[in-house]
Design an enzyme around this catalytic site. Structure first.
Site, PDB file in Angstrom:
ATOM      1  N   LYS A 124      17.589   9.282  -4.368  1.00 54.21           N
ATOM      2  CA  LYS A 124      17.072   8.279  -5.309  1.00 54.21           C
ATOM      3  C   LYS A 124      18.207   7.869  -6.233  1.00 54.21           C
ATOM      4  O   LYS A 124      19.139   8.643  -6.430  1.00 54.21           O
ATOM      5  CB  LYS A 124      15.930   8.881  -6.152  1.00 54.21           C
ATOM      6  CG  LYS A 124      15.035   7.845  -6.789  1.00 54.21           C
ATOM      7  CD  LYS A 124      13.943   7.404  -5.843  1.00 54.21           C
ATOM      8  CE  LYS A 124      13.136   6.257  -6.336  1.00 54.21           C
ATOM      9  NZ  LYS A 124      11.978   5.991  -5.476  1.00 54.21           N
ATOM     10  N   ASP A 164      12.655   0.009  -5.901  1.00 52.76           N
ATOM     11  CA  ASP A 164      11.644   0.806  -6.626  1.00 52.76           C
ATOM     12  C   ASP A 164      11.340  -0.036  -7.872  1.00 52.76           C
ATOM     13  O   ASP A 164      11.574  -1.254  -7.855  1.00 52.76           O
ATOM     14  CB  ASP A 164      12.191   2.197  -6.974  1.00 52.76           C
ATOM     15  CG  ASP A 164      11.094   3.164  -7.441  1.00 52.76           C
ATOM     16  OD1 ASP A 164      10.374   3.714  -6.604  1.00 52.76           O
ATOM     17  OD2 ASP A 164      10.938   3.364  -8.676  1.00 52.76           O
ATOM     18  N   GLY A 235      -0.693  -1.203 -12.778  1.00 45.81           N
ATOM     19  CA  GLY A 235       0.536  -1.890 -12.418  1.00 45.81           C
ATOM     20  C   GLY A 235       0.217  -3.317 -12.011  1.00 45.81           C
ATOM     21  O   GLY A 235      -0.953  -3.702 -11.855  1.00 45.81           O
ATOM     22  N   PHE A 236       1.263  -4.101 -11.878  1.00 48.70           N
ATOM     23  CA  PHE A 236       1.084  -5.460 -11.337  1.00 48.70           C
ATOM     24  C   PHE A 236       2.338  -5.837 -10.566  1.00 48.70           C
ATOM     25  O   PHE A 236       2.687  -7.000 -10.436  1.00 48.70           O
ATOM     26  CB  PHE A 236       0.782  -6.472 -12.454  1.00 48.70           C
ATOM     27  CG  PHE A 236       1.922  -6.709 -13.424  1.00 48.70           C
ATOM     28  CD1 PHE A 236       2.325  -5.707 -14.291  1.00 48.70           C
ATOM     29  CD2 PHE A 236       2.574  -7.923 -13.481  1.00 48.70           C
ATOM     30  CE1 PHE A 236       3.370  -5.912 -15.181  1.00 48.70           C
ATOM     31  CE2 PHE A 236       3.632  -8.146 -14.378  1.00 48.70           C
ATOM     32  CZ  PHE A 236       4.029  -7.128 -15.240  1.00 48.70           C
ATOM     33  N   GLY A 237       3.018  -4.797 -10.032  1.00 45.03           N
ATOM     34  CA  GLY A 237       4.265  -5.012  -9.304  1.00 45.03           C
ATOM     35  C   GLY A 237       4.053  -5.050  -7.811  1.00 45.03           C
ATOM     36  O   GLY A 237       2.967  -5.377  -7.309  1.00 45.03           O
ATOM     37  N   ASN A 238       5.110  -4.703  -7.118  1.00 50.23           N
ATOM     38  CA  ASN A 238       5.129  -4.780  -5.662  1.00 50.23           C
ATOM     39  C   ASN A 238       4.016  -3.943  -5.012  1.00 50.23           C
ATOM     40  O   ASN A 238       3.299  -4.410  -4.124  1.00 50.23           O
ATOM     41  CB  ASN A 238       6.517  -4.315  -5.201  1.00 50.23           C
ATOM     42  CG  ASN A 238       6.622  -4.188  -3.715  1.00 50.23           C
ATOM     43  OD1 ASN A 238       6.514  -3.089  -3.174  1.00 50.23           O
ATOM     44  ND2 ASN A 238       6.785  -5.300  -3.037  1.00 50.23           N
ATOM     45  N   VAL A 239       3.862  -2.722  -5.470  1.00 50.83           N
ATOM     46  CA  VAL A 239       2.897  -1.824  -4.842  1.00 50.83           C
ATOM     47  C   VAL A 239       1.464  -2.275  -5.142  1.00 50.83           C
ATOM     48  O   VAL A 239       0.610  -2.343  -4.244  1.00 50.83           O
ATOM     49  CB  VAL A 239       3.135  -0.365  -5.312  1.00 50.83           C
ATOM     50  CG1 VAL A 239       2.125   0.573  -4.682  1.00 50.83           C
ATOM     51  CG2 VAL A 239       4.556   0.072  -4.971  1.00 50.83           C
ATOM     52  N   ALA A 240       1.216  -2.618  -6.406  1.00 51.70           N
ATOM     53  CA  ALA A 240      -0.122  -3.076  -6.810  1.00 51.70           C
ATOM     54  C   ALA A 240      -0.521  -4.340  -6.028  1.00 51.70           C
ATOM     55  O   ALA A 240      -1.667  -4.475  -5.577  1.00 51.70           O
ATOM     56  CB  ALA A 240      -0.141  -3.354  -8.313  1.00 51.70           C
ATOM     57  N   TRP A 241       0.429  -5.234  -5.843  1.00 56.47           N
ATOM     58  CA  TRP A 241       0.168  -6.483  -5.115  1.00 56.47           C
ATOM     59  C   TRP A 241      -0.277  -6.203  -3.670  1.00 56.47           C
ATOM     60  O   TRP A 241      -1.306  -6.706  -3.210  1.00 56.47           O
ATOM     61  CB  TRP A 241       1.446  -7.346  -5.159  1.00 56.47           C
ATOM     62  CG  TRP A 241       1.496  -8.465  -4.186  1.00 56.47           C
ATOM     63  CD1 TRP A 241       0.809  -9.642  -4.278  1.00 56.47           C
ATOM     64  CD2 TRP A 241       2.260  -8.534  -2.980  1.00 56.47           C
ATOM     65  NE1 TRP A 241       1.109 -10.441  -3.194  1.00 56.47           N
ATOM     66  CE2 TRP A 241       1.999  -9.793  -2.385  1.00 56.47           C
ATOM     67  CE3 TRP A 241       3.148  -7.666  -2.330  1.00 56.47           C
ATOM     68  CZ2 TRP A 241       2.585 -10.188  -1.182  1.00 56.47           C
ATOM     69  CZ3 TRP A 241       3.743  -8.053  -1.146  1.00 56.47           C
ATOM     70  CH2 TRP A 241       3.454  -9.300  -0.584  1.00 56.47           C
TER      71      TRP A 241
HETATM   72  P1  NDP Z   1       7.609  -2.920  -9.708  1.00 55.76           P
HETATM   73  O1  NDP Z   1       8.795  -3.000 -10.588  1.00 55.76           O
HETATM   74  O2  NDP Z   1       7.361  -3.994  -8.720  1.00 55.76           O
HETATM   75  O3  NDP Z   1       6.303  -2.719 -10.558  1.00 55.76           O
HETATM   76  C1  NDP Z   1       6.136  -1.605 -11.395  1.00 55.76           C
HETATM   77  C2  NDP Z   1       4.922  -1.833 -12.188  1.00 55.76           C
HETATM   78  O4  NDP Z   1       4.601  -0.787 -13.083  1.00 55.76           O
HETATM   79  C3  NDP Z   1       5.119  -3.016 -13.056  1.00 55.76           C
HETATM   80  O5  NDP Z   1       3.894  -3.588 -13.189  1.00 55.76           O
HETATM   81  C4  NDP Z   1       5.652  -2.340 -14.310  1.00 55.76           C
HETATM   82  O6  NDP Z   1       5.682  -3.118 -15.419  1.00 55.76           O
HETATM   83  C5  NDP Z   1       4.660  -1.276 -14.421  1.00 55.76           C
HETATM   84  N1  NDP Z   1       5.093  -0.255 -15.318  1.00 55.76           N
HETATM   85  C6  NDP Z   1       6.296   0.336 -15.408  1.00 55.76           C
HETATM   86  N2  NDP Z   1       6.289   1.247 -16.381  1.00 55.76           N
HETATM   87  C7  NDP Z   1       5.054   1.176 -16.927  1.00 55.76           C
HETATM   88  C8  NDP Z   1       4.415   1.864 -17.975  1.00 55.76           C
HETATM   89  N3  NDP Z   1       5.064   2.774 -18.689  1.00 55.76           N
HETATM   90  N4  NDP Z   1       3.116   1.562 -18.238  1.00 55.76           N
HETATM   91  C9  NDP Z   1       2.433   0.641 -17.502  1.00 55.76           C
HETATM   92  N5  NDP Z   1       3.002  -0.021 -16.491  1.00 55.76           N
HETATM   93  C10 NDP Z   1       4.280   0.231 -16.224  1.00 55.76           C
HETATM   94  O7  NDP Z   1       7.679  -1.516  -8.991  1.00 55.76           O
HETATM   95  P2  NDP Z   1       6.881  -1.001  -7.732  1.00 55.76           P
HETATM   96  O8  NDP Z   1       5.574  -1.674  -7.591  1.00 55.76           O
HETATM   97  O9  NDP Z   1       7.855  -1.021  -6.625  1.00 55.76           O
HETATM   98  O10 NDP Z   1       6.656   0.518  -8.146  1.00 55.76           O
HETATM   99  C11 NDP Z   1       5.425   1.011  -8.714  1.00 55.76           C
HETATM  100  C12 NDP Z   1       5.306   2.505  -8.438  1.00 55.76           C
HETATM  101  O11 NDP Z   1       5.283   2.709  -7.024  1.00 55.76           O
HETATM  102  C13 NDP Z   1       6.476   3.360  -8.942  1.00 55.76           C
HETATM  103  O12 NDP Z   1       5.967   4.630  -9.323  1.00 55.76           O
HETATM  104  C14 NDP Z   1       7.345   3.502  -7.709  1.00 55.76           C
HETATM  105  O13 NDP Z   1       8.154   4.655  -7.781  1.00 55.76           O
HETATM  106  C15 NDP Z   1       6.281   3.621  -6.641  1.00 55.76           C
HETATM  107  N6  NDP Z   1       6.693   3.346  -5.282  1.00 55.76           N
HETATM  108  C16 NDP Z   1       7.307   2.180  -4.929  1.00 55.76           C
HETATM  109  C17 NDP Z   1       7.648   1.943  -3.612  1.00 55.76           C
HETATM  110  C18 NDP Z   1       8.253   0.664  -3.163  1.00 55.76           C
HETATM  111  O14 NDP Z   1       8.474   0.520  -1.970  1.00 55.76           O
HETATM  112  N7  NDP Z   1       8.521  -0.289  -4.036  1.00 55.76           N
HETATM  113  C19 NDP Z   1       7.396   2.931  -2.573  1.00 55.76           C
HETATM  114  C20 NDP Z   1       6.682   4.097  -3.029  1.00 55.76           C
HETATM  115  C21 NDP Z   1       6.364   4.275  -4.333  1.00 55.76           C
HETATM  116  P3  NDP Z   1       7.101  -3.288 -16.157  1.00 55.76           P
HETATM  117  O15 NDP Z   1       8.205  -3.324 -15.165  1.00 55.76           O
HETATM  118  O16 NDP Z   1       6.858  -4.580 -16.819  1.00 55.76           O
HETATM  119  O17 NDP Z   1       7.280  -2.137 -17.090  1.00 55.76           O
HETATM  120  O1  2IT Z   2       9.426   5.808  -3.784  1.00 60.09           O
HETATM  121  C1  2IT Z   2       9.661   5.290  -2.677  1.00 60.09           C
HETATM  122  O2  2IT Z   2       9.307   5.828  -1.626  1.00 60.09           O
HETATM  123  C2  2IT Z   2      10.363   4.006  -2.651  1.00 60.09           C
HETATM  124  N1  2IT Z   2      10.625   3.453  -3.712  1.00 60.09           N
HETATM  125  C3  2IT Z   2      10.756   3.383  -1.344  1.00 60.09           C
HETATM  126  C4  2IT Z   2      12.025   4.019  -0.837  1.00 60.09           C
HETATM  127  C5  2IT Z   2      12.613   3.388   0.383  1.00 60.09           C
HETATM  128  O3  2IT Z   2      13.702   3.857   0.766  1.00 60.09           O
HETATM  129  O4  2IT Z   2      12.047   2.471   0.980  1.00 60.09           O
END
Ligand code: NDP
Ligand code: 2IT
Length: 445
Positions: A124, A164, A235-241
């Site tokens: 990581k 991430d 959340g409202f990021g990649n994973v939530a979407w």
């Molecule tokens: P994004 O940056 O796309 O979204 C992260 C989301 O979480 C945003 O909505 C972010 O808002 C919010 N967030 C961050 N910190 C806080 C907080 N303290 N309180 C409330 N909301 C918060 O990231 P991902 O969707 O990629 O990641 C979300 C989770 O999924 C993480 O735990 C990540 O480790 C995990 N994950 C991601 C993977 C991937 O492929 N992307 C794979 C496996 C797990 P903001 O940025 O505005 O703070």
């Molecule tokens: O937490 C995770 O598994 C990720 N952010 C994805 C890692 C990856 O190499 O695709």
């Protein structure tokens, strides 16, 4: 195995790294019994070797903003374990990033990657850079400066970073461009790439889709489906979407999403254009979900609160670590929630996890539930090596099968005598056995 001794030793060596201690303790508690039954692990020092990263690179990242002012951030890459394949894991750009958080994430990644059945070790990285409010040019200059250090230790057969929190397709594009220029090679050194230059279909959706596929398997053990279920998402990021898309497709209703500013409750359901609106919100780089309630007046915004107080059947935390505490967990259970599946990494505190397991509801831990993201990264690496591109259907079918297999592995190792499936134990043991046996085969290195 003397768990307390090992933990005391770790805490002494790395004082204050609380998230790292938390992640290690959870795994050790799960595997204690199986380690005691297999003395070969103890004599080969497997645990002591597994809980320390192979190496950590830490560096400074100087970059210039649009006004010509220079900023200095910290950058890291934690190469944790390569027993079963090259180091693999995401990069996080968020002001909260520190070594403790990256070590917890890298440690979790070892077992998660082992569960995918694909040959990937654990790693990581990231930076305390805050993308909030930055222009695209500033993000590009930061990514280039970050890669100027990182490129020395990564490679398609050595260490393959991905996205991430705070690192999506745009950042991967800038990082990849700089790597290519320095290394003079166009290889699959990063995953989450754009479709036109080596990316895989379904990778953006994969973590969310995989999370919901896993929840579907868990519900099926109780004769349940997602059809008609109310679902709380954070959340409202990649994973939530991705999770919102798949829940809706399977007939469930997503009623919440959240950001650092609070949460949105939308009783009509977050579907269709509302899911795409999440991407717009994210693209503003402003860290807020409040504007959703202005765009869609049927929804309500609850400032400074988390969505776990809403009465739902299923909860999918998809934001960040430790976002569900003991009281949140009690509220969810008392409100009749039957299934919690962790899309984010370590979103439940140990106390919250204890509440879920004790209550007997379905509880899927992150390293199993969200493994679909890195699994699809593994599929992207395969396509890059073969120099071919699979169709959407092919990738989705492979992802779906991998999630079913992970669920099966958890059931195999986690079913208690009373029939309850402890997915935490199941995931930890299944991942551990694969990595520990590989380490035994490779000798003391
Ligand atoms: P994004 O940056 O796309 O979204 C992260 C989301 O979480 C945003 O909505 C972010 O808002 C919010 N967030 C961050 N910190 C806080 C907080 N303290 N309180 C409330 N909301 C918060 O990231 P991902 O969707 O990629 O990641 C979300 C989770 O999924 C993480 O735990 C990540 O480790 C995990 N994950 C991601 C993977 C991937 O492929 N992307 C794979 C496996 C797990 P903001 O940025 O505005 O703070
Ligand atoms: O937490 C995770 O598994 C990720 N952010 C994805 C890692 C990856 O190499 O695709």
């Amino acid at each position: 195995m003397d768990l307390n001794n090992i933990m005391n030793d770790l805490v002494k060596k790395h004082p204050g790294e609380l998230e790292y201690h938390q992640a290690v303790r959870e795994v050790l508690e799960s595997i204690e019994e199986i380690v005691n039954e297999n003395p070969q692990f103890e004599s080969a020092g497997i645990i002591e070797r597994l809980i320390e990263p192979d190496r950590v690179l830490s560096f400074k990242v100087p970059w210039m903003d649009d006004e010509g002012k220079v900023h200095v951030n910290l950058g890291y890459r934690v190469q944790f374990n390569m027993a079963i394949g090259p180091y693999k894991g995401g990069l996080r750009f968020h002001p909260s990033v520190n070594l403790s958080i990256l070590k917890f994430l890298g440690f979790e990644q070892i077992f998660k990657n082992a569960l995918t059945t694909l040959p990937m070790g654990g790693g990581k990285g990231g930076s305390d850079f805050n993308p909030k409010g930055k222009s695209d040019n500033e993000i590009m200059r930061f990514c280039q400066a970050f890669m100027l250090e990182l490129w020395k230790i990564i490679g398609p057969e050595t260490d393959v970073p991905a996205g991430d929190i705070g690192v999506g397709g745009k950042e991967i594009g800038f990082l990849f461009g700089m790597y290519k220029k320095l290394q003079r090679e166009h290889t699959g050194v990063l995953t989450g790439k754009g479709l036109g230059w080596g990316g895989s279909l379904i990778r953006p959706e994969a973590t969310g889709f995989g999370t919901v596929y896993f929840a579907k398997e868990m519900l099926a053990t109780k004769g349940e489906t997602l059809e008609g279920k109310n679902v709380a998402l954070s959340g409202f990021g990649n994973v939530a979407w991705g999770a919102a898309l798949k829940v809706t497709e399977l007939g469930g209703k997503v009623v919440t999403l959240s950001g650092p500013d609070g949460y949105i409750y939308d009783p009509k359901g977050i579907s269709g254009e509302k899911i795409e609106y999440m991407l717009e919100l994210r693209a503003t780089n402003m860290d807020v979900v409040a504007p959703y309630a202005e765009e869609f007046p049927e929804a309500e915004f609850f400032e400074g609160k988390r969505p776990w107080e809403v009465k739902v059947d299923v909860a999918l935390p998809c934001a960040t670590q430790n976002e569900i505490d003991e009281n949140d967990a009690i509220t969810l259970v008392e409100n009749g929630c039957i299934c919690v599946a962790e899309g984010a990494n370590m979103p439940s505190t140990p106390e919250a996890m204890h509440v879920f397991l004790k209550s007997g509801i379905l509880f899927g831990p992150a390293k199993a539930v969200n493994a679909g993201g890195v699994a699809t990264s593994g599929l992207e690496m395969t396509q890059n090596s073969m120099k071919i591109a699979w169709t959407r259907e092919e990738v989705d079918a492979k992802l779906h099968q991998i999630m079913k297999d992970i669920h099966q592995a958890c059931v195999k190792y986690g079913t208690r005598e009373d029939g309850y499936v402890d997915y935490v134990k199941g995931a930890n043991i299944a991942g551990f056995m694969k990595v520990a046996n590989a380490m035994l085969d490779n000798g003391v290195i």
